[in-house]
Design a protein around this motif. Structure first.
Motif, PDB file in Angstrom:
ATOM      1  N   ARG A   1       0.822  -1.207   0.000  1.00  0.00           N
ATOM      2  CA  ARG A   1       0.000   0.000   0.000  1.00  0.00           C
ATOM      3  C   ARG A   1       0.854   1.254   0.000  1.00  0.00           C
ATOM      4  O   ARG A   1       0.332   2.351  -0.127  1.00  0.00           O
ATOM      5  CB  ARG A   1      -0.923  -0.006   1.208  1.00  0.00           C
ATOM      6  CG  ARG A   1      -1.991  -1.085   1.060  1.00  0.00           C
ATOM      7  CD  ARG A   1      -2.942  -1.031   2.198  1.00  0.00           C
ATOM      8  NE  ARG A   1      -2.837  -2.309   2.880  1.00  0.00           N
ATOM      9  CZ  ARG A   1      -3.386  -2.580   4.032  1.00  0.00           C
ATOM     10  NH1 ARG A   1      -4.055  -1.666   4.672  1.00  0.00           N
ATOM     11  NH2 ARG A   1      -3.260  -3.764   4.571  1.00  0.00           N
ATOM     12  N   ALA A   2       2.168   1.088   0.168  1.00  0.00           N
ATOM     13  CA  ALA A   2       3.100   2.216   0.169  1.00  0.00           C
ATOM     14  C   ALA A   2       4.491   1.665  -0.096  1.00  0.00           C
ATOM     15  O   ALA A   2       4.716   0.455  -0.062  1.00  0.00           O
ATOM     16  CB  ALA A   2       3.064   2.943   1.512  1.00  0.00           C
ATOM     17  N   VAL A   3       5.407   2.558  -0.362  1.00  0.00           N
ATOM     18  CA  VAL A   3       6.814   2.191  -0.490  1.00  0.00           C
ATOM     19  C   VAL A   3       7.607   3.274   0.223  1.00  0.00           C
ATOM     20  O   VAL A   3       7.411   4.443  -0.085  1.00  0.00           O
ATOM     21  CB  VAL A   3       7.259   2.106  -1.967  1.00  0.00           C
ATOM     22  CG1 VAL A   3       8.722   1.707  -2.060  1.00  0.00           C
ATOM     23  CG2 VAL A   3       6.407   1.131  -2.757  1.00  0.00           C
ATOM     24  N   PRO A   4       8.429   2.930   1.186  1.00  0.00           N
ATOM     25  CA  PRO A   4       8.650   1.592   1.723  1.00  0.00           C
ATOM     26  C   PRO A   4       7.555   1.190   2.710  1.00  0.00           C
ATOM     27  O   PRO A   4       6.784   2.030   3.171  1.00  0.00           O
ATOM     28  CB  PRO A   4       9.985   1.750   2.458  1.00  0.00           C
ATOM     29  CG  PRO A   4      10.007   3.182   2.891  1.00  0.00           C
ATOM     30  CD  PRO A   4       9.291   3.936   1.810  1.00  0.00           C
ATOM     31  N   GLU A   5       7.529  -0.095   2.992  1.00  0.00           N
ATOM     32  CA  GLU A   5       6.709  -0.627   4.074  1.00  0.00           C
ATOM     33  C   GLU A   5       7.647  -1.372   5.012  1.00  0.00           C
ATOM     34  O   GLU A   5       8.549  -2.071   4.551  1.00  0.00           O
ATOM     35  CB  GLU A   5       5.643  -1.600   3.559  1.00  0.00           C
ATOM     36  CG  GLU A   5       4.502  -0.931   2.871  1.00  0.00           C
ATOM     37  CD  GLU A   5       3.374  -1.876   2.481  1.00  0.00           C
ATOM     38  OE1 GLU A   5       2.312  -1.370   2.144  1.00  0.00           O
ATOM     39  OE2 GLU A   5       3.552  -3.117   2.521  1.00  0.00           O
ATOM     40  N   THR A   6       7.421  -1.212   6.297  1.00  0.00           N
ATOM     41  CA  THR A   6       8.267  -1.855   7.296  1.00  0.00           C
ATOM     42  C   THR A   6       7.382  -2.619   8.270  1.00  0.00           C
ATOM     43  O   THR A   6       6.355  -2.103   8.719  1.00  0.00           O
ATOM     44  CB  THR A   6       9.107  -0.802   8.060  1.00  0.00           C
ATOM     45  OG1 THR A   6       9.835  -0.020   7.107  1.00  0.00           O
ATOM     46  CG2 THR A   6      10.069  -1.466   9.026  1.00  0.00           C
ATOM     47  N   TYR A   7       7.790  -3.837   8.556  1.00  0.00           N
ATOM     48  CA  TYR A   7       7.079  -4.706   9.494  1.00  0.00           C
ATOM     49  C   TYR A   7       8.079  -5.235  10.508  1.00  0.00           C
ATOM     50  O   TYR A   7       9.241  -5.456  10.183  1.00  0.00           O
ATOM     51  CB  TYR A   7       6.465  -5.914   8.768  1.00  0.00           C
ATOM     52  CG  TYR A   7       5.495  -5.547   7.685  1.00  0.00           C
ATOM     53  CD1 TYR A   7       4.134  -5.447   7.955  1.00  0.00           C
ATOM     54  CD2 TYR A   7       5.926  -5.294   6.395  1.00  0.00           C
ATOM     55  CE1 TYR A   7       3.242  -5.110   6.959  1.00  0.00           C
ATOM     56  CE2 TYR A   7       5.030  -4.949   5.390  1.00  0.00           C
ATOM     57  CZ  TYR A   7       3.695  -4.855   5.681  1.00  0.00           C
ATOM     58  OH  TYR A   7       2.805  -4.504   4.697  1.00  0.00           O
TER      59      TYR A   7
ATOM     60  N   HIS B   1       4.470  -0.241   9.541  1.00  0.00           N
ATOM     61  CA  HIS B   1       4.636   1.172   9.197  1.00  0.00           C
ATOM     62  C   HIS B   1       4.701   1.294   7.679  1.00  0.00           C
ATOM     63  O   HIS B   1       5.543   0.669   7.045  1.00  0.00           O
ATOM     64  CB  HIS B   1       5.903   1.761   9.816  1.00  0.00           C
ATOM     65  CG  HIS B   1       6.012   3.224   9.592  1.00  0.00           C
ATOM     66  ND1 HIS B   1       5.493   4.140  10.470  1.00  0.00           N
ATOM     67  CD2 HIS B   1       6.526   3.932   8.564  1.00  0.00           C
ATOM     68  CE1 HIS B   1       5.696   5.354   9.993  1.00  0.00           C
ATOM     69  NE2 HIS B   1       6.318   5.253   8.830  1.00  0.00           N
ATOM     70  N   ARG B   2       3.809   2.093   7.138  1.00  0.00           N
ATOM     71  CA  ARG B   2       3.778   2.323   5.692  1.00  0.00           C
ATOM     72  C   ARG B   2       4.304   3.720   5.410  1.00  0.00           C
ATOM     73  O   ARG B   2       3.813   4.691   5.966  1.00  0.00           O
ATOM     74  CB  ARG B   2       2.365   2.135   5.169  1.00  0.00           C
ATOM     75  CG  ARG B   2       1.945   0.675   5.286  1.00  0.00           C
ATOM     76  CD  ARG B   2       0.559   0.397   4.761  1.00  0.00           C
ATOM     77  NE  ARG B   2       0.289  -1.024   4.817  1.00  0.00           N
ATOM     78  CZ  ARG B   2      -0.289  -1.629   5.856  1.00  0.00           C
ATOM     79  NH1 ARG B   2      -0.697  -0.936   6.895  1.00  0.00           N
ATOM     80  NH2 ARG B   2      -0.477  -2.933   5.831  1.00  0.00           N
ATOM     81  N   GLY B   3       5.327   3.790   4.555  1.00  0.00           N
ATOM     82  CA  GLY B   3       5.966   5.050   4.243  1.00  0.00           C
ATOM     83  C   GLY B   3       7.304   5.147   4.949  1.00  0.00           C
ATOM     84  O   GLY B   3       7.703   4.263   5.706  1.00  0.00           O
TER      85      GLY B   3
END
Length: 167
Positions: free
Chosen positions: A131-137, A149-151
């Motif tokens: 849904r975004a770039v970057p995405e962090t999990y 976290h998206r963005g």
């Protein structure tokens, strides 16, 4: 032809505006979801075994070499990797570049040593569609997604992810 930076900004904007995704795709990768790891083939030719991911905190980043936000975030992801690799945390990044060569050249140019693989359908099974770039999990040692976290993240927020290495 659009300049790379403009393409990256436009792509990030488009990817972040996907409320029409089916609920099953959107529900994946949310906090509380359990991840069942499988082996991951890395760009450097190694295979990161599922056993190496199970029982450890894993920071996952989905990124692209053309993304200016990823370019700003990746040096801090590298610092996180260096600070936590001896404490059991794994950093695993998935590139959405069109070719492995583009991702490989980017990683080599910047000297990144964290684990990097290409995005595959398995990544969508674990974390849903982007849904975004970057995405962090962050996936905890028990295999549960504990942070999404998206963005782009601020450097201090990436550094704070080290707190999960102690779990």
């Amino acid at each position: 032809m659009l300049p790379n930076v403009l393409r990256g900004v436009l792509a990030a904007a488009v990817i972040s505006l996907v409320p029409w995704l089916p609920a099953t795709a959107q529900d994946k990768g949310e906090a509380g979801q359990r991840i069942e790891w499988s082996d991951v083939r890395l760009l450097d030719g190694r295979t990161l075994k599922a056993e190496e991911l199970r029982g450890r905190a894993v920071v996952v980043q989905i990124w692209a070499s053309w993304c200016p936000f990823c370019g700003a975030q990746n040096p801090h992801v590298q610092k996180l990797h260096e600070a936590t690799r001896d404490r059991g945390m794994v950093v695993l990044a998935f590139s959405i570049d069109r070719t492995e060569e583009a991702a490989r050249q980017y990683v080599a140019k910047h000297g990144y040593t964290f684990n990097v693989a290409m995005h595959t359908p398995q990544v969508d099974q674990w974390f849903g569609r982007r849904r975004a770039v970057p995405e962090t999990y962050v996936v905890d040692a028990g295999g549960r997604v504990v942070l999404v976290h998206r963005g782009e993240m601020f450097p201090e927020d990436i550094a704070a992810l080290a707190r999960f290495s102690a779990q």
